[in-house]
Scaffold this motif. Structure first.
Motif, PDB file in Angstrom:
ATOM      1  N   MET A   1       0.963  -1.212  -0.178  1.00 13.10           N
ATOM      2  CA  MET A   1       0.088   0.084   0.045  1.00 13.10           C
ATOM      3  C   MET A   1       0.937   1.242  -0.137  1.00 13.10           C
ATOM      4  N   ALA A   2       0.470   2.242  -0.629  1.00 10.40           N
ATOM      5  CA  ALA A   2       1.264   3.533  -0.810  1.00 10.40           C
ATOM      6  C   ALA A   2       1.233   4.192   0.166  1.00 10.40           C
ATOM      7  N   ASN A   3       2.424   4.812   0.712  1.00 11.37           N
ATOM      8  CA  ASN A   3       2.531   5.573   1.865  1.00 11.37           C
ATOM      9  C   ASN A   3       2.237   7.166   1.445  1.00 11.37           C
ATOM     10  N   VAL A   4       1.039   7.721   1.884  1.00 15.08           N
ATOM     11  CA  VAL A   4       1.015   9.100   1.454  1.00 15.08           C
ATOM     12  C   VAL A   4       1.244  10.069   2.605  1.00 15.08           C
ATOM     13  N   GLY A   5       2.231  10.934   2.377  1.00 13.67           N
ATOM     14  CA  GLY A   5       2.804  11.844   3.474  1.00 13.67           C
ATOM     15  C   GLY A   5       1.738  12.749   3.674  1.00 13.67           C
ATOM     16  N   MET A   6       2.157  14.030   4.198  1.00 15.93           N
ATOM     17  CA  MET A   6       1.488  15.276   4.375  1.00 15.93           C
ATOM     18  C   MET A   6       1.415  16.129   2.968  1.00 15.93           C
ATOM     19  N   PRO A   7       2.451  16.176   2.256  1.00 18.63           N
ATOM     20  CA  PRO A   7       2.440  16.905   1.077  1.00 18.63           C
ATOM     21  C   PRO A   7       1.399  16.367   0.190  1.00 18.63           C
ATOM     22  N   GLY A   8       1.186  15.062   0.006  1.00 21.26           N
ATOM     23  CA  GLY A   8       0.343  14.177  -0.794  1.00 21.26           C
ATOM     24  C   GLY A   8      -1.000  14.291  -0.310  1.00 21.26           C
ATOM     25  N   LEU A   9      -1.048  14.346   1.167  1.00 17.88           N
ATOM     26  CA  LEU A   9      -2.661  14.702   1.670  1.00 17.88           C
ATOM     27  C   LEU A   9      -3.179  16.208   1.313  1.00 17.88           C
ATOM     28  N   ILE A  10      -2.212  17.165   1.247  1.00 16.21           N
ATOM     29  CA  ILE A  10      -2.374  18.549   1.069  1.00 16.21           C
ATOM     30  C   ILE A  10      -2.899  18.455  -0.361  1.00 16.21           C
ATOM     31  N   VAL A  11      -2.463  17.945  -1.373  1.00 15.52           N
ATOM     32  CA  VAL A  11      -2.611  17.869  -2.624  1.00 15.52           C
ATOM     33  C   VAL A  11      -3.983  17.153  -2.900  1.00 15.52           C
TER      34      VAL A  11
END
Length: 63
Positions: A1-11
């Protein structure tokens, strides 16, 4: 499963805001929350039923 970080979540949140608009976004969040709550309750009920079938009266597993 891909790890979505804070920048990805904001996008993702910015894209959702652009696509659905500020008026529809709270309604979508509420619907997702209700769906997850019902799913959690359903899976908990299934797990409780499964545990009841796998245990005998003396507390030992029937495996």
């Amino acid at each position: 499963m891909a790890n979505v970080g804070m920048p990805g979540l904001i996008v993702i949140l910015i894209l959702a805001l652009i696509i659905f608009g500020p008026n529809k976004l709270p309604e979508l969040g509420k619907a997702v929350g209700k769906t997850l709550r019902e799913f959690k309750l359903s899976t908990k009920g299934v797990m409780d039923d499964d545990e009841g079938e796998n245990t005998s009266g003396d507390g030992k597993s029937n495996k």
